[in-house]
Every structure is written in C-alpha cells, then in structure tokens.
Scaffold this motif. Structure first.
Motif, PDB file in Angstrom:
ATOM      1  N   SER A 150       0.828  -1.201   0.000  1.00 32.59           N
ATOM      2  CA  SER A 150       0.000   0.000   0.000  1.00 32.59           C
ATOM      3  C   SER A 150       0.864   1.254   0.000  1.00 32.59           C
ATOM      4  CB  SER A 150      -0.928   0.000   1.222  1.00 32.59           C
ATOM      5  OG  SER A 150      -1.692   1.185   1.273  1.00 32.59           O
ATOM      6  N   ASN A 200       2.272   1.704  -3.431  1.00 28.85           N
ATOM      7  CA  ASN A 200       1.252   2.205  -4.352  1.00 28.85           C
ATOM      8  C   ASN A 200       1.030   3.701  -4.157  1.00 28.85           C
ATOM      9  OD1 ASN A 200       0.814  -0.310  -5.502  1.00 28.85           O
ATOM     10  ND2 ASN A 200      -0.827  -0.852  -4.078  1.00 28.85           N
ATOM     11  N   ASP A 201       0.976   4.141  -2.891  1.00 27.97           N
ATOM     12  CA  ASP A 201       0.811   5.568  -2.606  1.00 27.97           C
ATOM     13  C   ASP A 201       1.991   6.366  -3.158  1.00 27.97           C
ATOM     14  OD1 ASP A 201      -1.531   4.954  -1.357  1.00 27.97           O
ATOM     15  OD2 ASP A 201      -0.787   5.227   0.694  1.00 27.97           O
ATOM     16  N   LEU A 248       1.700   6.844  -6.955  1.00 23.20           N
ATOM     17  CA  LEU A 248       0.788   7.919  -7.329  1.00 23.20           C
ATOM     18  C   LEU A 248       1.408   9.281  -7.056  1.00 23.20           C
ATOM     19  CD1 LEU A 248      -2.847   6.864  -6.335  1.00 23.20           C
ATOM     20  CD2 LEU A 248      -1.892   7.184  -8.597  1.00 23.20           C
ATOM     21  N   GLN A 292      -3.747   9.302  -3.311  1.00 21.56           N
ATOM     22  CA  GLN A 292      -4.676   8.171  -3.350  1.00 21.56           C
ATOM     23  C   GLN A 292      -6.070   8.636  -2.928  1.00 21.56           C
ATOM     24  OE1 GLN A 292      -3.878   4.857  -4.329  1.00 21.56           O
ATOM     25  NE2 GLN A 292      -6.107   4.751  -4.374  1.00 21.56           N
ATOM     26  N   ARG A 330      -8.496   1.175  -2.540  1.00 23.86           N
ATOM     27  CA  ARG A 330      -7.750   0.007  -3.032  1.00 23.86           C
ATOM     28  C   ARG A 330      -8.282  -1.257  -2.355  1.00 23.86           C
ATOM     29  NH1 ARG A 330      -3.508   0.775  -6.357  1.00 23.86           N
ATOM     30  NH2 ARG A 330      -2.601   2.873  -6.475  1.00 23.86           N
ATOM     31  N   GLU A 369      -5.868   2.164  -9.977  1.00 22.54           N
ATOM     32  CA  GLU A 369      -5.716   2.858  -8.703  1.00 22.54           C
ATOM     33  C   GLU A 369      -6.581   2.254  -7.607  1.00 22.54           C
ATOM     34  OE1 GLU A 369      -5.805   7.172  -8.961  1.00 22.54           O
ATOM     35  OE2 GLU A 369      -4.985   7.050 -10.998  1.00 22.54           O
ATOM     36  N   GLU A 370      -7.320   1.185  -7.939  1.00 26.28           N
ATOM     37  CA  GLU A 370      -8.094   0.458  -6.928  1.00 26.28           C
ATOM     38  C   GLU A 370      -7.534  -0.944  -6.717  1.00 26.28           C
ATOM     39  OE1 GLU A 370     -12.543   1.866  -7.772  1.00 26.28           O
ATOM     40  OE2 GLU A 370     -11.106   2.284  -9.374  1.00 26.28           O
TER      41      GLU A 370
END
Length: 468
Positions: free
Chosen positions: A10, A13-14, A17, A24, A28, A238-239
């Motif tokens: 996570s 992923n943040d 972005l 975000q 997710r 993005e999910e």
C-alpha cells in the motif's frame, strides 16, 4: 516490516501515485483475482450466445476458429497494455499511457476516442437487454427496461467498489454455472440422438472446404470486436491492491480464460448444428438457444434467456459503467474535462462521473431503443483507434525514451498488434468510421477550448525512474 506485506505494498502504491503528482483517492480493494473477474464480466463469458447465429453464417460454421483468431489478434494488444500498465499504474488507461508515454496532447485524443467506446457500450448493452425483456414480456416498452437497467447499475456503482466486486463474483458464478449446464446439454445432444445432424467433429475448428484468405480476414474483424472489454481492467489500476504489474497480468489472464470459454461453447454449439447450412435471417438471433431447446426443452431454454439478459443488462453494463466513470475521473483530474467529474464521494468512488454516465446512458437508451444494428456499428471505432495509439506508445516510450533493448516485447509484438488493429479499422463499416470522425471533430473542438483556457496538462516524470 515485511516488504511483501499489504501495508508495505500500500505504501509503495501511494508512493507511485505521488511520483505522478496524484494522491490516493479511490479505495484500493481489488486483488489481482478481482481484476480478472472484472475483466471476465466485462467481456461476458456467455457473449457468444446472442451472436452465435450471425457469426456462424459469416464463418461458414467455423465459429470456434473465429474466436481462436480473435485470441491470437488481441493478445498483442493485451501485452501492450501490460507493458504500459507496469510503467504507469494510473486509472486513466490509454489516456494516461499515451499522454505520459508520448505526449499529453495525444493522450487527450486517445482518452477521448476511448470514451466513444466506453460511453456507447453500456447503451448498446441496455438496448440489447431491453430487446430481450420485450421478448420475455411482450407488449412492454423497450425504453422502460433500459431505464431500469441503468438505475440498477448506477446504484451499485455508487455504493462502492466492494459492492461492484461482490456483484461481479455473483454474476460470474451464475454465468459459469450455465456454461457447465450447456456443456452437459450439448454432450447429451451429441450422444443422445435428439438432433440427427449433431456429431462430434473438428470441422467447426477448421474446414478446408470453406477456409479462404477472405474468410479468415472477415473472421479477424468479427473476432477482434468480440474481445473488447479486457482493456477496462486498466481503468481500475488505482483500486488494485497488487503491484504495478497486477493490471497487466489480469488483462492477459482474463483474455486467455474467456477465449477458452468462447471456443469451447461455440465448438459444441457448432457440432450440434451439424454440417454448415446458412441460418435464415429471422432465426439468426436465437440460433444458439434453439440448439438448447431441441435437446432440453422450452423451460430450460427460457432460463438461459433470462441469464443472458442479466449478464448483458446488469453485469456487463455495470463493469462498462465503472470503466467509463474512471476514465472520466482521470481526464477531469488532469483538467481535460469539467472539474466536477473528478469528485470522489465518501465511499471513494467517482460519484459525479458515475451519475453522468448514468444520465447519458438513459438519454441514449431513449434515442437508440430498438436500433441495435446502428449502435453496433458505432461502438468500436474509438476503442480500436486507441489500441493503435497504445501500440505506438509502447514502441515510442520504451525504444526511444528508455532506450530499451527488449526488441521482442517493445518492438516486434506492438508492431504486429498495430498492423492487426489498423487492418480491422480500415475494414470497419462506413457508419463506424463516420461516427468516429464526428466524435473526433467534437474532441478537437474541446481540445482547442482547453488550450485557449489554459487547461493543458503539465507532466513531469523522470523517465529513468520508471520501470522497464
């Protein structure tokens, strides 16, 4: 902290972005398996049921060959999507890939062209489902059923991605259960003697009596359009709870799985039909279902009719509406469409975009109710043109900007994919080409307006930091 833990992923992923200048906002909660399910629902595992008769005539009885050709053709596009999804794990799909891989201006047109497909596909599905409901309930209004389907899908999409995820699972189980039921019915029909013409055969896969270059070329056009939808997975990036490679993996897996389901079902149905004999025009629409009726009776075939309506009118449309709203959200976030489309509600979904898609779908349903042929000819131009730009982006971004030496992945495969898509585009119907050009003119006007009002996108990405 375990680098493979959900919290670590996570955080990565943040960070991804943030590197692209975003925070975000979407929730997710989509695993790679959920993305595969979403892709399958978008492509509809039972899609061959409704179009089997027309494809049967066009392919001289070799429907499974058509879908085999389609798989070979579209796998190149899926691989190009995987390459760009890995580099840019963003919700905008081709809008983000082309815009960041080549130039923001070209990205706008890629996104705008894909919108033509994404906005019209839900409408086409509602119109098809409404037509089927009128067949089940004679005398009812087509537009009424269309509006009911629109309302259901808007509500589910507004309640959040978790609701969408669970609905996808439920509908996929339902469709797979009926595919299994059809397999059983087909085997009984092939072995039981109810259909004198039915026999086990490889002719539906390859019949040298009818195979010609012209037939294979025509089959390619039909087949490519049958697989549109797997690309919608890219809009859910993005999910996704996985890494940047998850959407690409899901696209390839869902394409392979649905192709196997298409090929298997149509092979059995073609064998039930026996040696090729053209299907009369008034029987084309129900040709698949008539094979079931002959073996299992009217009661069973009615259940198949209902499942087909639910799969098209709710499941498939729901997935299409989700993809469309994410594309609108992404373009609005980059100031290429009105700001309100970028609004995220408390359930972390682009609620304004979802409502806008619903309203547009309702208006289009009222206009196009009963006009399936016209809609079908219009929906594919945008997606195919965007696919062509996607293939060019892979080559430009990796070979020119990143100086990649992976010639197969970044040169040969996207080049082959580009040639296939351009061929299909050139042979598209005149209505599709006219509708696409009109849409492109409208997009050009919006693009000029954005430029005049200072809405151009400034993208600052260090290419060396991006994965190869």
């Amino acid at each position: 902290m375990n680098q493979h833990s959900p919290s670590a992923q996570s955080a990565r992923n943040d960070a991804d972005l943030a590197r692209f200048g975003y925070k975000q906002e979407l929730k997710r909660s989509m695993s790679t398996a959920d993305l595969v399910v979403y892709g399958l629902i978008f492509m509809v595992p039972i899609a061959p049921w409704a179009i089997f008769g027309s494809v049967y005539n066009a392919s001289m009885g070799m429907v499974p060959l058509v879908y085999t050709i389609g798989l070979i053709a579209m796998i190149f596009t899926a691989l190009s999507y995987a390459q760009m999804a890995k580099a840019f794990p963003l919700a905008g799909g081709v809008f983000s890939y082309v815009g960041r891989g080549i130039h923001p201006n070209l990205g706008f047109f890629a996104g705008w062209l894909m919108l033509l497909d994404y906005l019209l596909v839900p409408t086409l599905l509602y119109v098809i489902a409404a037509e089927s409901m009128v067949g089940i309930f004679p005398g009812t209004e087509r537009w009424m059923w269309g509006i009911i389907f629109v309302a259901i899908n808007v509500v589910v999409n507004l309640t959040g991605v978790t609701s969408l995820k669970w609905m996808n699972r439920i509908f996929l189980v339902m469709e797979l259960a009926f595919i299994v039921a059809f397999v059983v019915i087909a085997i009984i029909g092939l072995n039981g003697g109810q259909l004198p013409q039915a026999e086990w055969s490889t002719k539906p896969i390859w019949n040298s009596e009818y195979v010609t270059p012209a037939l294979l070329a025509a089959a390619l056009s039909i087949a490519v359009l049958s697989f549109l939808g797997f690309d919608g997975i890219s809009t859910m990036a993005e999910e996704s709870t996985g890494d940047s490679k998850a959407p690409g993996k899901a696209m390839v897996i869902s394409l392979l799985v649905v192709a196997c389901l298409f090929i298997g079902q149509t092979w059995l149905a073609s064998m039930l039909a026996g040696d090729f004999t053209p299907v009369p025009d008034d029987a084309v629409g129900n040709f698949f279902f008539e094979q079931i009726r002959a073996v299992a009776g009217t009661g069973i075939v009615n259940a198949f009719f209902v499942v087909n309506v639910l799969a098209v009118g709710i499941a498939n449309s729901m997935a299409a509406q989700a993809a469309t709203s994410r594309l609108l959200y992404s373009m609005a976030r980059d100031r290429q469409l009105p700001k309100y489309l970028g609004h995220i509600n408390s359930r972390k979904v682009p609620s304004s975009a979802i409502l806008t898609v619903g309203v547009l779908s309702a208006i289009l349903v009222l206009f196009f109710a009963g006009k399936i042929g016209t809609m079908s000819s219009m929906v594919n131009f945008g997606a195919l043109t965007s696919f062509a730009l996607l293939h060019l982006t892979v080559m430009w971004f990796y070979l020119r900007r990143k100086q990649s030496k992976k010639w197969i992945s970044h040169a040969l495969l996207p080049a082959v994919g580009f040639v296939i898509i351009v061929y299909v585009l050139i042979n598209a119907g005149a209505e599709a080409q006219i509708a696409g050009l009109i849409w492109l003119v409208v997009g050009t006007a919006i693009f000029i307006f954005n430029k005049a009002t200072g809405r151009s996108v400034e993208i600052d990405v260090t290419v060396d930091e991006l994965p190869e």
